[in-house]
Enzyme design. Structure first.
Site, mmCIF file in Angstrom:
data_model
loop_
_atom_site.group_PDB
_atom_site.id
_atom_site.type_symbol
_atom_site.label_atom_id
_atom_site.label_comp_id
_atom_site.label_asym_id
_atom_site.label_seq_id
_atom_site.Cartn_x
_atom_site.Cartn_y
_atom_site.Cartn_z
ATOM 1 N N GLY A 171 0.864 -1.161 -0.016
ATOM 2 C CA GLY A 171 -0.050 0.087 0.045
ATOM 3 C C GLY A 171 0.819 1.243 -0.050
ATOM 4 O O GLY A 171 2.042 1.268 -0.498
ATOM 5 N N GLY A 172 0.470 2.373 0.557
ATOM 6 C CA GLY A 172 1.095 3.625 0.302
ATOM 7 C C GLY A 172 2.142 3.293 1.375
ATOM 8 O O GLY A 172 3.118 4.271 1.379
ATOM 9 N N GLY A 406 24.053 11.352 -29.699
ATOM 10 C CA GLY A 406 23.813 11.977 -28.372
ATOM 11 C C GLY A 406 24.230 11.411 -27.153
ATOM 12 O O GLY A 406 24.457 11.899 -26.278
ATOM 13 N N ALA A 407 24.552 9.989 -27.349
ATOM 14 C CA ALA A 407 25.076 9.281 -26.107
ATOM 15 C C ALA A 407 26.541 9.697 -25.688
ATOM 16 O O ALA A 407 26.761 9.741 -24.626
ATOM 17 C CB ALA A 407 24.962 7.816 -26.378
HETATM 18 C C1 HXC Z 1 -3.614 -3.843 12.029
HETATM 19 C C2 HXC Z 1 -2.454 -5.610 11.504
HETATM 20 C C3 HXC Z 1 -2.279 -5.119 10.290
HETATM 21 C C4 HXC Z 1 -2.925 -3.947 10.071
HETATM 22 C C5 HXC Z 1 -1.445 -7.229 10.293
HETATM 23 N N1 HXC Z 1 -1.945 -7.013 11.663
HETATM 24 N N2 HXC Z 1 -1.500 -6.456 9.556
HETATM 25 N N3 HXC Z 1 -3.150 -5.082 12.418
HETATM 26 N N4 HXC Z 1 -3.259 -3.308 11.144
HETATM 27 N N5 HXC Z 1 -2.538 -3.440 8.973
HETATM 28 C C6 HXC Z 1 -2.016 -7.943 12.688
HETATM 29 C C7 HXC Z 1 -2.722 -9.198 12.344
HETATM 30 O O1 HXC Z 1 -4.141 -8.805 12.840
HETATM 31 C C8 HXC Z 1 -2.232 -10.046 13.418
HETATM 32 O O2 HXC Z 1 -2.272 -9.930 14.593
HETATM 33 C C9 HXC Z 1 -0.612 -9.853 13.258
HETATM 34 O O3 HXC Z 1 -0.673 -8.619 12.614
HETATM 35 C C10 HXC Z 1 -0.010 -10.710 12.205
HETATM 36 O O4 HXC Z 1 -0.567 -10.699 10.821
HETATM 37 P P1 HXC Z 1 -1.224 -11.941 10.036
HETATM 38 O O5 HXC Z 1 -2.030 -11.862 9.376
HETATM 39 O O6 HXC Z 1 -1.440 -13.218 11.229
HETATM 40 O O7 HXC Z 1 0.243 -12.478 9.744
HETATM 41 P P2 HXC Z 1 0.620 -13.027 8.378
HETATM 42 O O8 HXC Z 1 -0.362 -14.191 7.710
HETATM 43 O O9 HXC Z 1 2.016 -13.148 8.099
HETATM 44 O O10 HXC Z 1 0.139 -11.819 7.074
HETATM 45 C C11 HXC Z 1 0.658 -10.678 7.009
HETATM 46 C C12 HXC Z 1 0.293 -9.571 6.138
HETATM 47 C C13 HXC Z 1 -1.296 -9.490 6.510
HETATM 48 C C14 HXC Z 1 0.475 -10.224 4.753
HETATM 49 C C15 HXC Z 1 0.831 -8.479 6.298
HETATM 50 O O11 HXC Z 1 -1.349 -9.218 7.865
HETATM 51 C C16 HXC Z 1 -1.986 -8.317 5.838
HETATM 52 O O12 HXC Z 1 -2.540 -8.544 4.799
HETATM 53 N N6 HXC Z 1 -2.287 -7.311 6.609
HETATM 54 C C17 HXC Z 1 -2.908 -6.123 6.094
HETATM 55 C C18 HXC Z 1 -2.181 -5.742 4.882
HETATM 56 C C19 HXC Z 1 -2.721 -4.211 4.397
HETATM 57 O O13 HXC Z 1 -3.832 -4.324 3.592
HETATM 58 N N7 HXC Z 1 -2.453 -3.263 5.034
HETATM 59 C C20 HXC Z 1 -2.975 -1.989 4.501
HETATM 60 C C21 HXC Z 1 -2.311 -1.417 3.426
HETATM 61 S S1 HXC Z 1 -2.640 0.106 2.916
HETATM 62 P P3 HXC Z 1 -2.671 -11.140 15.639
HETATM 63 O O14 HXC Z 1 -3.133 -10.160 16.790
HETATM 64 O O15 HXC Z 1 -3.827 -11.968 15.143
HETATM 65 O O16 HXC Z 1 -1.455 -11.737 15.987
HETATM 66 C C22 HXC Z 1 -1.591 1.063 3.811
HETATM 67 C C23 HXC Z 1 -2.067 2.388 3.704
HETATM 68 C C24 HXC Z 1 -0.645 3.299 4.047
HETATM 69 O O17 HXC Z 1 -0.823 0.578 4.548
HETATM 70 C C25 HXC Z 1 -1.020 4.585 3.505
HETATM 71 C C26 HXC Z 1 -0.027 5.641 3.496
HETATM 72 C C27 HXC Z 1 -0.194 6.720 2.745
#
Ligand code: HXC
Length: 519
Positions: A171-172, A406-407
């Protein structure tokens, strides 16, 4: 509370903080072949040098029952330490706490080290392993990212910023590393993408895996996002230490000069015979680089991206230098879109951080074709040209063989403020090669010749005439565009002497808010 109890409380809190998200999550991290945030810092910094900030910080979120889930340090370990005795600031995202996701407090911790690094003029190294924005914190997390982005932007060109990706970065969140100077990715476990496979499937219907969409290999070879790919985290952390050794701590300093035991007048006889007789035959320009730099040690950047141009760091008599070289071994060393982007970025980095540039030229021109034109080779080529033209660091150029069209201008020619431009006797500096020039200059005469035999003879004569005039460095030397024609085996000595002469160089550009490089 008695004093001893207070000390015990402090020590207990430290132990608790160091456990991050707890034993189980640490085990899970290890089982994926990943190190913890603190283990990474231990390997990165000089032993015992790490001073941690904000160990007792926690998040402030009360959404979705978050007030009941608190971890000391809140998912990122921050502070400062040294690499080979030199100060660096570091943040290391802790996947064991909420998946290393970024909260408001987490962002503040990163901003604190970035602000202090800017005040004292020291590099920032970010070790990324995060699920992105902490979903429970909503817009506060997005705001936190933007606070970091703004600091990345303001720090750009002031202090070196290095990012390692040792886990998810989606993501971002990708934009903070993207705003830094160098990105490293580990082969296993790391990926970077703006939208993940699930979103891709929904929007475009395309089936793709994490690795195929944004793994280390993809970013090293196709997108150019990753400057370095490493087998594992241990190798990556050592590589960051090495990278730092070539860089000054900030834009007002010079890179450290190291002891050099490699004689500066070492003659390299192999260079006298490295250029093949046949001008269309390739050779490996990295052999030339290794022959001239200290101890043959070349720290290549962007090795797998646009291999028709080679860029990287080395030392010359202990001085840190940036090397840019066309690679005849790959697509005859032609400049294309990717090579131009790669070269421009590297030249600008070196210029921002006072690292002299050595340019080794063997370039047949720009790559022709609709693919390149539609992709904007005009603008990308202009970037590379712009980068060399605006650079005020010492610029030493050696033309090894072809320098066409040019290069020729792009590759740090004299008129782009090249300081000392040498050529080997094998250099050919011209608008184009003999066969192309002959076809254009004598097109109508050729049409009039009926016999095939006569045609071949005519072409050979005209090509010979052209080569006698232009396929040498002396025509350019006659105008002073080449300062001297040097014996290849003597290149190391001549380039070091040039760098020594230029060590006190002062040059500047006109005052302006900023330039408008063709992005
Ligand atoms: C809160 C999160 C989290 C998040 C993971 N966790 N991502 N908690 N916010 N973004 C937590 C899970 O709930 C879990 O908690 C622990 O972290 C481990 O995650 P798992 O899913 O069990 O691990 P894994 O299977 O290894 O998968 C990792 C992962 C997945 C691929 C990163 O967690 C995931 O897809 N997360 C969301 C990614 C996402 O879409 N993020 C937002 C992107 S947009 P517990 O308590 O169960 O251990 C963004 C915008 C930024 O970031 C903008 C900037 C401008």
């Amino acid at each position: 509370m008695a004093f001893e109890e207070k000390i015990k409380q402090l020590l207990d809190l430290r132990v608790k903080a160091k456990l991050g998200g707890g034993e189980k999550r640490i085990e899970s991290q290890h089982s994926k072949g990943k190190l913890t945030a603190r283990e990474r810092i231990e390997l990165l910094l000089d032993e015992g040098s790490f001073e941690e900030f904000d160990m007792f910080v926690t998040h402030r979120c009360t959404n979705f029952g978050m007030e009941k889930k608190e971890f000391l340090s809140d998912g990122v370990v921050t502070g400062y330490g040294t690499i080979d005795g030199r100060l660096v600031y570091v943040f290391s995202q802790d996947f064991t706490i909420f998946g290393g996701s970024l909260s408001e407090s987490f962002a503040k911790k990163i901003c604190k080290v970035m602000d202090q690094a800017m005040k004292v003029g020291a590099p920032v190294i970010g070790l990324n392993d995060s699920g992105g924005a902490r979903i429970q914190e909503g817009v506060n997390s997005l705001a936190g990212y933007a606070e970091i982005f703004e600091r990345n932007i303001l720090a750009s060109g002031v202090i070196p910023q290095i990012s390692a990706i040792f886990g998810p970065c989606a993501g971002g969140a990708v934009y903070s590393p993207a705003l830094t100077d160098f990105i490293m990715m580990s082969k296993e476990n790391s990926y970077m993408f703006v939208t993940g496979p699930k979103v891709v499937k929904t929007v475009t219907g395309e089936d793709v895996t994490d690795a195929k969409l944004g793994g280390a290999n993809v970013h090293a070879t196709k997108s150019g996002v990753a400057h370095f790919v490493v087998e594992n985290e241990q190798e990556g952390l050592q590589k960051i230490r090495k990278l730092i050794s070539f860089l000054p701590s900030n834009n007002l300093e010079e890179a450290p000069v190291i002891d050099c035991e490699d004689p500066i007048d070492r003659l390299e006889d192999t260079l006298n015979s490295i250029i093949p007789e046949n001008p269309n035959q390739p050779y490996n320009v990295k052999d030339v680089v290794a022959a001239i730099v200290d101890n043959g040690e070349f720290f290549e950047v962007h090795e797998k991206f646009a291999p028709n141009l080679v860029v990287g760091f080395a030392h010359m008599n202990g001085m840190s230098v940036g090397v840019v070289a066309n690679q005849p071994n790959c697509m005859a060393g032609v400049l294309d879109i990717n090579a131009s982007r790669k070269g421009a970025r590297f030249v600008r980095f070196c210029d921002a951080f006072n690292i002299p540039l050595i340019t080794l030229v063997d370039v047949p021109g720009f790559l022709p074709g609709t693919g390149q034109e539609y992709g904007g080779i005009i603008l990308h080529g202009a970037k590379f040209l712009f980068a060399y033209g605006e650079a005020t660091v010492p610029k030493v150029t050696v033309t090894l063989r072809k320098s066409y069209g040019g290069a020729h201008d792009v590759m740090s020619c004299k008129q782009l403020r090249g300081d000392i431009n040498y050529a080997w006797p094998t250099a050919q500096i011209a608008v184009m090669g003999a066969s192309g020039a002959t076809a254009i200059l004598y097109g109508s005469e050729l049409k009039a010749i009926e016999s095939e035999e006569e045609k071949i003879k005519f072409i050979a004569e005209k090509e010979q005439e052209y080569n006698d005039k232009f396929a040498n460095p002396y025509n350019a030397a006659k105008y002073g565009y080449i300062d001297d024609v040097i014996e290849p085996r003597n290149t190391r000595f001549r380039v070091i002497r040039a760098l020594q002469a230029l060590a006190t160089k002062k040059d500047s550009n006109p005052m302006k808010k900023h330039d408008n490089i063709p992005l």
